[in-house]
Enzyme design. Structure first.
Site, PDB file in Angstrom:
ATOM      1  N   GLU A  56      -9.995   1.923   4.009  1.00  0.00           N
ATOM      2  CA  GLU A  56      -9.714   3.083   3.147  1.00  0.00           C
ATOM      3  C   GLU A  56     -10.990   3.573   2.462  1.00  0.00           C
ATOM      4  O   GLU A  56     -11.237   4.789   2.387  1.00  0.00           O
ATOM      5  CB  GLU A  56      -8.674   2.662   2.112  1.00  0.00           C
ATOM      6  CG  GLU A  56      -8.343   3.671   1.050  1.00  0.00           C
ATOM      7  CD  GLU A  56      -7.451   3.043  -0.022  1.00  0.00           C
ATOM      8  OE1 GLU A  56      -7.794   3.170  -1.224  1.00  0.00           O
ATOM      9  OE2 GLU A  56      -6.422   2.425   0.327  1.00  0.00           O
ATOM     10  N   HIS A  58      -7.379  -3.485   4.656  1.00  0.00           N
ATOM     11  CA  HIS A  58      -6.817  -2.132   4.606  1.00  0.00           C
ATOM     12  C   HIS A  58      -7.587  -1.293   3.582  1.00  0.00           C
ATOM     13  O   HIS A  58      -7.980  -0.153   3.855  1.00  0.00           O
ATOM     14  CB  HIS A  58      -5.329  -2.205   4.216  1.00  0.00           C
ATOM     15  CG  HIS A  58      -4.730  -0.895   3.786  1.00  0.00           C
ATOM     16  ND1 HIS A  58      -4.994  -0.336   2.551  1.00  0.00           N
ATOM     17  CD2 HIS A  58      -3.880  -0.042   4.406  1.00  0.00           C
ATOM     18  CE1 HIS A  58      -4.350   0.810   2.430  1.00  0.00           C
ATOM     19  NE2 HIS A  58      -3.659   1.011   3.544  1.00  0.00           N
ATOM     20  N   ASN A  59      -7.817  -1.867   2.411  1.00  0.00           N
ATOM     21  CA  ASN A  59      -8.530  -1.140   1.366  1.00  0.00           C
ATOM     22  C   ASN A  59      -9.988  -0.891   1.744  1.00  0.00           C
ATOM     23  O   ASN A  59     -10.558   0.139   1.392  1.00  0.00           O
ATOM     24  CB  ASN A  59      -8.452  -1.896   0.041  1.00  0.00           C
ATOM     25  CG  ASN A  59      -7.080  -1.772  -0.597  1.00  0.00           C
ATOM     26  OD1 ASN A  59      -6.096  -1.496   0.064  1.00  0.00           O
ATOM     27  ND2 ASN A  59      -7.011  -2.000  -1.893  1.00  0.00           N
ATOM     28  N   SER A  64       0.831  -1.202   0.000  1.00  0.00           N
ATOM     29  CA  SER A  64       0.000   0.000   0.000  1.00  0.00           C
ATOM     30  C   SER A  64       0.866   1.252   0.000  1.00  0.00           C
ATOM     31  O   SER A  64       1.931   1.281   0.615  1.00  0.00           O
ATOM     32  CB  SER A  64      -0.914   0.031   1.230  1.00  0.00           C
ATOM     33  OG  SER A  64      -1.639   1.243   1.267  1.00  0.00           O
ATOM     34  N   LYS A  76      -4.274  -6.770   3.456  1.00  0.00           N
ATOM     35  CA  LYS A  76      -4.266  -5.659   2.498  1.00  0.00           C
ATOM     36  C   LYS A  76      -5.680  -5.365   1.995  1.00  0.00           C
ATOM     37  O   LYS A  76      -6.066  -4.204   1.805  1.00  0.00           O
ATOM     38  CB  LYS A  76      -3.347  -5.989   1.316  1.00  0.00           C
ATOM     39  CG  LYS A  76      -3.384  -4.972   0.165  1.00  0.00           C
ATOM     40  CD  LYS A  76      -3.086  -3.550   0.645  1.00  0.00           C
ATOM     41  CE  LYS A  76      -2.773  -2.591  -0.491  1.00  0.00           C
ATOM     42  NZ  LYS A  76      -3.755  -2.475  -1.533  1.00  0.00           N
TER      43      LYS A  76
END
Length: 628
Positions: free
Chosen positions: A359, A355-356, A297, A352
């Site tokens: 986000e 994480h997105n 990222s 990940k």
């Protein structure tokens, strides 16, 4: 065949072998060995007394150096300095590793070298023995010959140019992220090979042009053919795939397999689905090829200057690529790399993905805040100033870039006013929502942010509906402080839900995940880095559930009146704020001791005999009622 190489620097004493060997080893970042250090004491004593060594004296010494070369070649390339004056000596030194041996002969006149030798202190070779070395010397036919009249730097440059060493790391795919990671690795001093496909007429010499465009890539090797790329790498080969997720990743793996060897390592640095990562891990394991799924990222600049990196797979194999990934990662406040071993199989890509998802929500919340402040009569510049003032208590990377976006002008208007309100996505929010549903984790904010994007895409229908249904938001009666508090409240719920989803995945898949470490590597280099993430590191050391922490509980209580006001006002004035609304709805449900789910369970039992448990029966028994 092992692709490592031993470089023998040879020549008579005083020609500068050790100096050149050390510089060359440093240039290539490989081990250096001085053959003189391996003489038995009997040889040293003999030379110190002024007597030359004979072939019998040298036999054991040469065999020792040959064994040294063989041992080192199992691990890496190396540089060995040795006079190696006779062809028979060189035959012994390269025995069994002939194809992995390169010779460099440093050449100079007797007068040049005797002058140098007389200046050296504490060396057992007396200059009087130099002539015997010149007499013994049999010039090699298969060596790179370099005159010692050049400077040491010039000599090393010449050797480097002539001897193509195997690269230690390969990057496959030179899109935006692949290019940035390649440059990052090269800037850290790693010898790399890069590959990009070639399509005649449209994509030609991409790798070569890329290499030639950046000074730090001078020593990199660029390829458009897969076999040459793979063969340019040291074994075990470490190849990072930076290609589009999905079928393309599988096609690339199949293209690479014929040229790989057992023990090679493929690293998927794309936004791959964690389930596919697990499948690829198992598939390649059957071929004795290792696979690591790595979440990266930070976007283009993060990849270049230091991203947050989330690797998952076998830990022992990760340790073989750890030096590369940790070197290019961003650094946290303690100068530790924002890269840590996440866990087994597809855990790196799962983290990940979440994480997105987090986000998505952080972006949506800022979009909602902007809309609220705009409806309160603020211009983009005024909104930017307000967000800027929030930094001491709610700073984040996304807040910072939103400030920049809102201040950007295009002619006499703000650019933001000219951007069509249709938000795209690349699938990770979708995957996160599906994973949450499969794991039974209530990641409601991520789903709301995702569906807000989907709703935005129906632009034509929205325009018509706004006319048909007469939806026309009016000016909101709110204090700026309440909007800030509501924003902070929703961010706490977002982080709770995202971390909860990771925790549930760890339990379900048997991954040993450290949420505090995950939060730590999210404090820099990534899109969701923030001051709040730094706060969460010690909180998560105590419990995976941040809503059990007393300080956070008190903060939620203090912020709750503001989120109530903001959401209520938005509903009353017909302004959509899906993630702000869902944050308070979720907390109200989460903190409700007795919910409406008893009605649902009764309904399920009525039409499907799904049974239910009773509040007046502590045995855990399930009951069924004939409701007719």
């Amino acid at each position: 065949m092992n692709s490592n190489k031993v470089i023998y620097i040879m020549g008579v004493s005083g020609c500068g072998k050790s100096t050149i060997g050390q510089m060359l080893a440093k240039r290539f970042k490989i081990p250096f060995f001085d053959g003189d250090d391996f003489h038995p004491q009997s040889n040293i004593d003999k030379m110190s007394s002024g007597l030359p060594l004979n072939d019998a004296d040298r036999l054991g010494w040469l065999q020792t150096l040959n064994e040294l070369a063989k041992t080192e070649l199992q691990k890496s390339s190396c540089v060995i300095v040795c006079s190696a004056l006779k062809e028979s000596y060189r035959t012994l030194l390269s025995k069994g590793v002939e194809d992995q041996t390169a010779w460099v002969h440093l050449v100079g006149s007797y007068n040049q070298i005797v002058e140098r030798l007389n200046k050296r202190e504490n060396h057992f070779m007396d200059s009087s023995l130099l002539q015997s070395q010149f007499d013994t010397l049999e010039n090699p036919s298969n060596a790179l010959e370099i005159n010692i009249g050049l400077t040491p730097e010039e000599i090393v440059d010449k050797i480097t140019k002539d001897i193509k060493m195997k690269s230690e790391f390969g990057l496959f795919g030179l899109g935006v992220m692949g290019k940035s990671l390649s440059r990052n690795l090269a800037q850290k001093g790693f010898n790399i090979s890069v590959f990009n496909r070639e399509v005649k007429g449209t994509e030609e010499d991409v790798a070569i042009h890329f290499k030639n465009s950046h000074k730090e890539l001078d020593s990199a090797q660029a390829f458009s053919d897969i076999q040459g790329f793979v063969n340019s790498l040291q074994t075990p080969r470490r190849i990072m795939l930076m290609v589009n997720a999905g079928k393309i990743t599988d096609y690339v793996i199949e293209d690479l397999i014929p040229f790989l060897s057992e023990g090679d390592i493929l690293i998927d640095g794309g936004n791959s689905n964690y389930i596919k990562t697990k499948e690829r891990y198992d598939y390649l394991k059957s071929k004795n090829i290792h696979f690591i799924g790595v979440g990266v990222s930070g976007g283009e600049q993060g990849a270049l200057k230091g991203p947050s990196i989330m690797p998952g797979g076998n830990k022992e194999i990760y340790n073989l690529v750890k030096p590369y990934l940790e070197s290019i990662a961003a650094k946290d406040d303690n100068n530790l790399p924002c890269c840590t071993y996440i866990g087994e199989e597809g855990s790196g890509h799962f983290v990940k993905m979440v994480h997105n998802g987090i986000e998505y929500v952080e972006m949506q919340l800022l979009a909602e805040v902007f809309t609220i402040l705009k409806t309160m009569g603020k211009t983009p510049d005024e909104v930017a100033d307000i967000l800027e003032s929030w930094k001491p208590k709610a700073d984040s990377y996304l807040l910072g870039i939103t400030v920049d976006i809102l201040r950007k002008k295009d002619g006499n208007d703000w650019l933001i006013n000219k951007i069509v309100d249709k938000a795209g996505n690349k699938g990770t929010g979708n995957w996160t929502t599906i994973a949450a549903a499969q794991l039974g984790a209530p990641s409601t904010l991520i789903a709301s942010a995702l569906f807000a994007r989907y709703t935005s895409f129906y632009k034509d229908e929205r325009l018509q509906a706004s006319i048909n249904l007469n939806i026309n938001p009016s000016i909101l009666n709110l204090e700026i402080e309440d909007v800030c508090n509501a924003y902070q409240f929703a961010r706490i719920i977002n982080h709770y839900q995202g971390l909860k989803l990771i925790s549930e995945a760890g339990k379900s898949y048997g991954w040993h995940l450290n949420l505090s470490e995950i939060a730590r590597i999210w404090t820099n280099g990534c899109i969701i880095k923030s001051d709040f993430m730094v706060e969460l590191i010690p909180v998560l050391k105590e419990d995976d559930n941040i809503l059990k922490n007393k300080l956070i509980i008190n903060r939620v209580k203090a912020l709750k009146p503001s989120i109530n006001k903001v959401v209520s006002e938005c509903v009353l004035k017909e302004l959509t704020a899906p993630c702000l609304s869902e944050s308070v709805n979720f907390l109200n449900a989460y903190a409700t001791a007795n919910s409406s789910a008893n009605i649902i369970q009764a309904q399920r039992d009525y039409f499907g005999a799904h049974t239910y448990q009773r509040t007046d029966d502590n045995s855990g028994k399930f009951h069924h009622t004939n409701w007719n």
